[in-house]
Design a protein around this motif. Sequence first.
Motif, PDB file in Angstrom:
ATOM      1  N   LEU A  97      -5.659   4.477  -6.658  1.00  0.00           N
ATOM      2  CA  LEU A  97      -4.949   4.552  -5.375  1.00  0.00           C
ATOM      3  C   LEU A  97      -5.821   5.030  -4.220  1.00  0.00           C
ATOM      4  O   LEU A  97      -5.659   4.579  -3.095  1.00  0.00           O
ATOM      5  N   TYR A  98      -6.734   5.958  -4.491  1.00  0.00           N
ATOM      6  CA  TYR A  98      -7.468   6.597  -3.403  1.00  0.00           C
ATOM      7  C   TYR A  98      -8.956   6.248  -3.315  1.00  0.00           C
ATOM      8  O   TYR A  98      -9.582   6.545  -2.305  1.00  0.00           O
ATOM      9  N   SER A  99      -9.521   5.639  -4.340  1.00  0.00           N
ATOM     10  CA  SER A  99     -10.973   5.443  -4.335  1.00  0.00           C
ATOM     11  C   SER A  99     -11.447   4.368  -3.361  1.00  0.00           C
ATOM     12  O   SER A  99     -12.583   4.409  -2.907  1.00  0.00           O
ATOM     13  N   ASN A 100     -10.609   3.419  -3.035  1.00  0.00           N
ATOM     14  CA  ASN A 100     -11.011   2.387  -2.087  1.00  0.00           C
ATOM     15  C   ASN A 100      -9.953   2.276  -0.993  1.00  0.00           C
ATOM     16  O   ASN A 100      -8.977   1.544  -1.144  1.00  0.00           O
ATOM     17  N   PRO A 101     -10.139   2.985   0.102  1.00  0.00           N
ATOM     18  CA  PRO A 101      -9.119   2.986   1.155  1.00  0.00           C
ATOM     19  C   PRO A 101      -8.965   1.642   1.858  1.00  0.00           C
ATOM     20  O   PRO A 101      -8.017   1.440   2.599  1.00  0.00           O
ATOM     21  N   PHE A 102      -9.881   0.716   1.603  1.00  0.00           N
ATOM     22  CA  PHE A 102      -9.827  -0.578   2.280  1.00  0.00           C
ATOM     23  C   PHE A 102      -9.222  -1.672   1.414  1.00  0.00           C
ATOM     24  O   PHE A 102      -9.189  -2.829   1.817  1.00  0.00           O
ATOM     25  N   SER A 103      -8.750  -1.327   0.219  1.00  0.00           N
ATOM     26  CA  SER A 103      -8.136  -2.350  -0.632  1.00  0.00           C
ATOM     27  C   SER A 103      -6.812  -2.775  -0.002  1.00  0.00           C
ATOM     28  O   SER A 103      -6.112  -1.975   0.610  1.00  0.00           O
ATOM     29  N   PHE A 104      -6.486  -4.035  -0.135  1.00  0.00           N
ATOM     30  CA  PHE A 104      -5.250  -4.527   0.461  1.00  0.00           C
ATOM     31  C   PHE A 104      -4.158  -4.731  -0.577  1.00  0.00           C
ATOM     32  O   PHE A 104      -3.001  -4.893  -0.242  1.00  0.00           O
ATOM     33  N   GLU A 143       6.453   9.002  -5.264  1.00  0.00           N
ATOM     34  CA  GLU A 143       6.284   9.433  -3.873  1.00  0.00           C
ATOM     35  C   GLU A 143       4.888   9.076  -3.362  1.00  0.00           C
ATOM     36  O   GLU A 143       4.726   8.658  -2.215  1.00  0.00           O
ATOM     37  N   ILE A 144       3.885   9.240  -4.204  1.00  0.00           N
ATOM     38  CA  ILE A 144       2.522   8.872  -3.811  1.00  0.00           C
ATOM     39  C   ILE A 144       2.429   7.369  -3.577  1.00  0.00           C
ATOM     40  O   ILE A 144       1.796   6.924  -2.623  1.00  0.00           O
ATOM     41  N   PHE A 145       3.075   6.577  -4.428  1.00  0.00           N
ATOM     42  CA  PHE A 145       3.088   5.118  -4.226  1.00  0.00           C
ATOM     43  C   PHE A 145       3.694   4.787  -2.868  1.00  0.00           C
ATOM     44  O   PHE A 145       3.179   3.939  -2.138  1.00  0.00           O
ATOM     45  N   ARG A 146       4.795   5.431  -2.514  1.00  0.00           N
ATOM     46  CA  ARG A 146       5.425   5.174  -1.221  1.00  0.00           C
ATOM     47  C   ARG A 146       4.485   5.525  -0.073  1.00  0.00           C
ATOM     48  O   ARG A 146       4.361   4.777   0.889  1.00  0.00           O
ATOM     49  N   GLU A 147       3.838   6.680  -0.190  1.00  0.00           N
ATOM     50  CA  GLU A 147       2.899   7.113   0.852  1.00  0.00           C
ATOM     51  C   GLU A 147       1.758   6.111   1.008  1.00  0.00           C
ATOM     52  O   GLU A 147       1.439   5.682   2.111  1.00  0.00           O
ATOM     53  N   ARG A 148       1.137   5.723  -0.098  1.00  0.00           N
ATOM     54  CA  ARG A 148      -0.004   4.796  -0.054  1.00  0.00           C
ATOM     55  C   ARG A 148       0.419   3.386   0.358  1.00  0.00           C
ATOM     56  O   ARG A 148      -0.380   2.638   0.914  1.00  0.00           O
ATOM     57  N   SER A 149       1.658   3.026   0.093  1.00  0.00           N
ATOM     58  CA  SER A 149       2.100   1.667   0.426  1.00  0.00           C
ATOM     59  C   SER A 149       2.195   1.440   1.932  1.00  0.00           C
ATOM     60  O   SER A 149       2.339   0.301   2.376  1.00  0.00           O
ATOM     61  N   ARG A 150       2.071   2.497   2.717  1.00  0.00           N
ATOM     62  CA  ARG A 150       2.009   2.329   4.177  1.00  0.00           C
ATOM     63  C   ARG A 150       0.706   1.677   4.599  1.00  0.00           C
ATOM     64  O   ARG A 150       0.615   1.084   5.662  1.00  0.00           O
ATOM     65  N   GLU A 151      -0.332   1.815   3.749  1.00  0.00           N
ATOM     66  CA  GLU A 151      -1.650   1.281   4.074  1.00  0.00           C
ATOM     67  C   GLU A 151      -2.092   0.156   3.137  1.00  0.00           C
ATOM     68  O   GLU A 151      -2.953  -0.637   3.500  1.00  0.00           O
ATOM     69  N   THR A 152      -1.547   0.114   1.944  1.00  0.00           N
ATOM     70  CA  THR A 152      -1.972  -0.833   0.921  1.00  0.00           C
ATOM     71  C   THR A 152      -0.743  -1.392   0.204  1.00  0.00           C
ATOM     72  O   THR A 152       0.159  -0.626  -0.130  1.00  0.00           O
ATOM     73  N   GLN A 153      -0.733  -2.684  -0.034  1.00  0.00           N
ATOM     74  CA  GLN A 153       0.359  -3.293  -0.802  1.00  0.00           C
ATOM     75  C   GLN A 153       0.208  -2.850  -2.262  1.00  0.00           C
ATOM     76  O   GLN A 153      -0.863  -2.988  -2.847  1.00  0.00           O
TER      77      GLN A 153
END
Length: 190
Positions: A81-88, A109-119
């Motif tokens: 989830l966090y190692s590549n912030p540019f993954s789409f 909850e982490i999935f929801r947070e990260r889904s704002r930036e990554t599908q």
Amino acid sequence: NLHYILENLKTKTDVRQAAFETIALALTGVVDELEEVDVKKQAMGLDQIPEIFFREKSNYTVSRDIISDGTLHLAAILTALYSNPFSFLLAIEEPERHLHLKAISYLMEIFRERSRETQIIITTQSSEVLRNVDLDSDHLIFIYRDYDSFTKAIASKDIKEIKSLLSEKYDYNIDDIIRNEVLGYLGDYE
């Protein structure tokens, strides 16, 4: 290879180091016994190999070969989830494997947070994951076979009956609806 990826994240001085710190913080936040996560070089013959160490609150340090499967699995998911912030796009199959129920809620909850930036696509059959689905903010897609044996999909937002089934009138949970096949044949909703 998780130990190599985490070492790479930890030893860099850019966004990757912040990713390592986020992963370590998330692990210590969900695994009650954990105080710190670290990666250090260990001698193996003539080579230096990175090793992941987990320091518990009792000040006892364990390596990845004796840490619980759930903690290691959670570390791997957090790293993805966090190692590549540019993954789409990230696809994670059965994220609940080996995890404590508390960790599943936290991970959703982490999935929801990260889904704002990554599908993020999650495949699961877990009732516990489904209990943590919020139909107002999460996109739930049902996969089923039609009468001709073709695989089809339908989004929960396209099934108007779901909202009424989840209301106080019927008091179902989404996992009850799926487990008890309350919706019947999903092709009827297309």
